[in-house]
Scaffold this motif. Structure first.
Motif, mmCIF file in Angstrom:
data_model
loop_
_atom_site.group_PDB
_atom_site.id
_atom_site.type_symbol
_atom_site.label_atom_id
_atom_site.label_comp_id
_atom_site.label_asym_id
_atom_site.label_seq_id
_atom_site.Cartn_x
_atom_site.Cartn_y
_atom_site.Cartn_z
ATOM 1 N N TYR A 273 48.463 65.063 27.867
ATOM 2 C CA TYR A 273 49.217 65.412 29.072
ATOM 3 C C TYR A 273 50.043 64.238 29.579
ATOM 4 N N ILE A 274 51.347 64.472 29.678
ATOM 5 C CA ILE A 274 52.267 63.541 30.326
ATOM 6 C C ILE A 274 53.171 64.382 31.214
ATOM 7 N N PRO A 275 53.251 64.092 32.517
ATOM 8 C CA PRO A 275 54.109 64.911 33.379
ATOM 9 C C PRO A 275 55.561 64.870 32.928
ATOM 10 N N SER A 276 56.196 66.027 32.888
ATOM 11 C CA SER A 276 57.601 66.128 32.479
ATOM 12 C C SER A 276 58.553 65.996 33.653
ATOM 13 N N PHE A 277 58.038 66.237 34.870
ATOM 14 C CA PHE A 277 58.873 66.243 36.059
ATOM 15 C C PHE A 277 58.491 65.108 36.998
ATOM 16 N N SER A 278 59.454 64.251 37.320
ATOM 17 C CA SER A 278 59.262 63.328 38.427
ATOM 18 C C SER A 278 59.365 64.128 39.718
ATOM 19 N N PHE A 279 59.065 63.505 40.847
ATOM 20 C CA PHE A 279 59.181 64.208 42.124
ATOM 21 C C PHE A 279 60.619 64.687 42.336
#
Length: 296
Positions: A273-279
């Motif tokens: 898991y690596i987030p694809s979306f920054s804030f």
């Protein structure tokens, strides 16, 4: 193979079901209390979440994603007791049927010690809300069923979820709606605490990554790695929605919240898991969705 999804018609559940429609291995089946569910795009089965009912509706199921829960921060422990009973009944039914691959939506609310931020999974849980207590209790029930019966339960400790379609009334969606309508955003409180938000699409993807690890058991933090104050959030939302400077900031009161931030490196290592979306990416995606909905 079939995967049963509790809470599949909810805010997060809809994103999970959408991803499962693209999955090459699992076909979703939604479980719910209603006789009929509106706008459901897959098979739906009614259950009262008793052991007898669950054992019946799970008879041909290969895996389970458990999202359903009562949320909130107020009330008594009795208000959140159904979360615990539902989870125990679900795991007992899975034990009887030999269903071992389970993903459980836990919460960042199992943590609270701000002196140890960013929180990792080795830290002793210390929930400060009854909702958090119900979530950590469900995790412990999962650990028991793993040790005694071999159920492989992935408990995902999810940060505060950001996304279009979240329940109205929360600060984040109030900001998003008002900024979209070019209305003034109000930030009440000193705006010192920095909180972690994660985009709903990243959470749904993390759940599918965990689903595709049938032999794993354990707890995993699922966050974005970013944390902001309420004032910073309001300014970023206004900037995204071209609503700059339309802001009232009243800092004479305590904000009544504490900082939150998790270390999600274990999920990266073991789940991929690596987030694809920054804030900011998440805000831009929400803006696009809002514009599409408005035009339709």
């Amino acid at each position: 193979m079939k995967v049963a999804v509790t809470g599949g018609t909810g805010f997060l559940g809809k994103e999970v079901i959408s991803l499962l429609h693209q999955d090459q291995i699992y076909t979703p089946v939604i479980l719910g209390r209603n006789s009929v569910a509106d706008n459901v795009s897959c098979e739906y089965r009614k259950t009262d979440y008793s052991i007898a009912s669950l054992t019946n509706v799970l008879r041909d199921i290969d895996a389970v994603i458990h999202l359903a829960a009562i949320r909130g921060t107020n009330g008594s422990i009795a208000d959140f007791y159904p979360n615990i009973i539902m989870t125990e009944n679900l795991y007992e039914s899975c034990r009887k049927l030999g269903i071992k691959n389970i993903v459980f939506a836990s919460s960042i609310s199992v943590y609270s010690d701000t002196t140890k931020i960013p929180w990792d999974e080795e830290q002793l849980p210390s929930p400060k809300t009854l909702y958090g207590i119900s979530k950590i209790t469900c995790e412990y029930i999962g650990n028991l069923y793993h040790r005694q019966y071999g159920l492989n339960i992935k408990s995902l400790r999810i940060a505060q979820v950001l996304g279009e379609g979240e329940k109205k009334g929360y600060m984040m969606n109030t900001f998003l709606d008002r900024a979209f309508e070019k209305k003034t955003l109000k930030v009440i409180g000193k705006s010192i605490a920095k909180r972690e938000f994660v985009y709903v699409k990243d959470v749904a993807r993390a759940i599918l990554l965990a689903l595709h690890k049938p032999d794993l058991h354990g707890v995993y933090n699922i966050g974005s790695g970013e944390a902001y104050t309420n004032l910073e959030i309001a300014k970023m939302v206004n900037n995204c929605f071209d609503n700059e400077d339309n802001l009232i900031y009243e800092d004479s009161l305590d904000e009544g919240i504490e900082s939150s931030l998790m270390d999600s490196s274990k999920a990266k290592k073991e789940l991929g898991y690596i987030p694809s979306f920054s804030f900011k990416d998440a805000l831009n995606d929400i803006k696009k969705i809002k514009l599409q909905n408005f035009k339709s």
